[in-house]
Design a protein around this motif. Structure first.
Motif, PDB file in Angstrom:
ATOM      1  N   THR A   7     -23.461 -19.907  17.023  1.00  0.00           N
ATOM      2  CA  THR A   7     -22.479 -19.320  17.936  1.00  0.00           C
ATOM      3  C   THR A   7     -22.155 -20.330  19.036  1.00  0.00           C
ATOM      4  N   HIS A  32     -22.304 -15.830  11.714  1.00  0.00           N
ATOM      5  CA  HIS A  32     -23.381 -16.019  12.680  1.00  0.00           C
ATOM      6  C   HIS A  32     -24.553 -15.101  12.340  1.00  0.00           C
ATOM      7  N   GLU A  45     -30.725 -16.494  15.669  1.00  0.00           N
ATOM      8  CA  GLU A  45     -30.456 -17.138  16.957  1.00  0.00           C
ATOM      9  C   GLU A  45     -31.346 -16.560  18.048  1.00  0.00           C
TER      10      GLU A  45
END
Length: 394
Positions: free
Chosen positions: A321, A370, A375
């Motif tokens: 991202t 994503h 993440e």
């Protein structure tokens, strides 16, 4: 006269004998209605031992110490319930929170670089943050990957873009002995955070995409040193949400992104195809404010933080991202890195908004390429080793 001369003891003795057991209390009270003074008060307050006591009588009869113990137990239960509800908000990650210090945290030159080496290995800070014309005009530096991890195949188009933009870092930042930076994410956790004044005190404030400032200053601040964006996320009027000296940093995911910025800055025929969302066709911006981010940062974010392959099928194309990319950039540029507004709602919480400024939910991330859970783990690792610190809970 004989009735008048009866003693109180005789009256008291007569009253209970004339009342059934089930209504004795009522009769007892009526029988003493004529008494006054201390005797009447005692009679009205009297009760049969067999009748149950009400809760307020229990509280009334409790000692002061007992009442305080009860209140303490209730307070403890309330605290446990609150902590449990917070811990459940993001099931896939622990709670990390960096309280806002009353004084500035000491800044040590090279501190972020040293800690980031645990994440990225011994990567070199010799890599330029922004792409430079001389690297494509004179030397023609070869690139191993295509966009977004390199510039292979896009050199000629990029050359025309670099000829009308710049790559320098403002002297006000370049001259700092120790750079304090904050990366402001777009997460809903910034809502009602009152972090605006804190954010404005950093040397470098990095923002993402088209996240607004106007109307949200008390929570997100008003200072913007850099704003990372791609064509589809560019604000239609960049002067509204940015400062006059804000650097607008293009993150190129595909060759058409270079083509778009060239047509905007050179006022050529606009490109309408090749985007998943129509970018601005008119964009009032000073070319001197435009920078092109080095794809190197996309490469190491994908490789070192997310373990993504550099060569992927075109239909898959997982990528970091803009937020994770901005943190990677900050670790390269700054000596102290703080973050705010990062973290997505739990995947089971389908109604929780993901941004502080709009009502879209996690459902909007489907098909974006994503992996938000992966993440989150990468940011957790940064927090654990102290490479970054958090101004909001995560």
């Amino acid at each position: 006269m004989e009735e008048a001369g009866q003693s109180r003891e005789e009256i008291s003795a007569q009253t209970p004998s004339s009342c059934p057991n089930r209504v004795r209390r009522k009769c007892s009270l009526s029988g003493t209605a004529g008494l006054t003074g201390r005797e009447g008060q005692v009679a009205r307050g009297s009760r049969d031992d067999s009748s149950p006591q009400e809760p307020y009588h229990l509280l009334k009869n409790m000692t002061s110490k007992s009442r305080w113990k009860l209140l303490a137990m209730l307070a403890l239960v309330l605290v446990v319930m609150v902590l449990y509800s917070i811990s459940r908000e993001d099931r896939y990650i622990e709670l990390f929170y960096f309280p806002i210090p009353e004084k500035k945290e000491p800044c040590f030159q090279g501190e972020a670089e040293r800690k980031a080496s645990k994440l990225f290995g011994n990567y070199s800070r010799d890599q330029p943050i922004f792409l430079r014309l001389k690297d494509y005009f004179w030397v023609k530096t070869p690139s191993a990957y295509e966009l977004p991890y390199g510039t292979k195949g896009s050199e000629d188009l990029l050359l025309r873009v670099l000829a009308i933009t710049s790559y320098s870092i403002p002297e006000s930042i370049q001259s700092l002995k120790c750079r304090r930076c904050v990366v402001v994410g777009n997460g809903h956790r910034l809502r009602n955070s009152s972090l605006g004044d804190v954010i404005n005190k950093y040397d470098v404030v990095i923002r993402l995409n088209n996240a607004p400032v106007t109307g949200y200053e008390s929570d997100v601040g008003s200072k913007t040193t850099m704003r990372l964006f791609y064509p589809e996320s560019a604000h239609f009027n960049p002067k509204v949400e940015n400062n006059p000296d804000t650097l607008l940093v293009l993150v190129a995911f595909k060759a058409m992104d270079f083509h778009w910025i060239e047509t905007i800055l050179s006022d050529k025929k606009r490109v309408r195809k090749g985007f998943w969302k129509q970018p601005p066709l008119i964009w009032d911006v000073n070319p001197k404010q435009i920078r092109i981010l080095n794809p190197f940062f996309m490469e190491i974010a994908a490789d070192k933080l997310l373990s993504l392959p550099m060569q992927q099928p075109r239909k898959v194309k997982q990528k970091p991202t803009t937020g994770l990319l901005a943190i990677t950039l900050a670790l390269h540029l700054c000596d102290l890195v703080h973050i705010a507004g990062f973290g997505y709602p739990d995947t089971h919480n389908k109604k929780q908004t993901i941004h502080y400024y709009e009502q879209i939910t996690l459902k909007s991330m489907a098909g974006s390429g994503h992996n938000v859970s992966q993440e989150a783990l990468a940011i957790k690792r940064m927090l654990e080793i102290g490479a970054v610190k958090n101004l909001t809970y995560f």
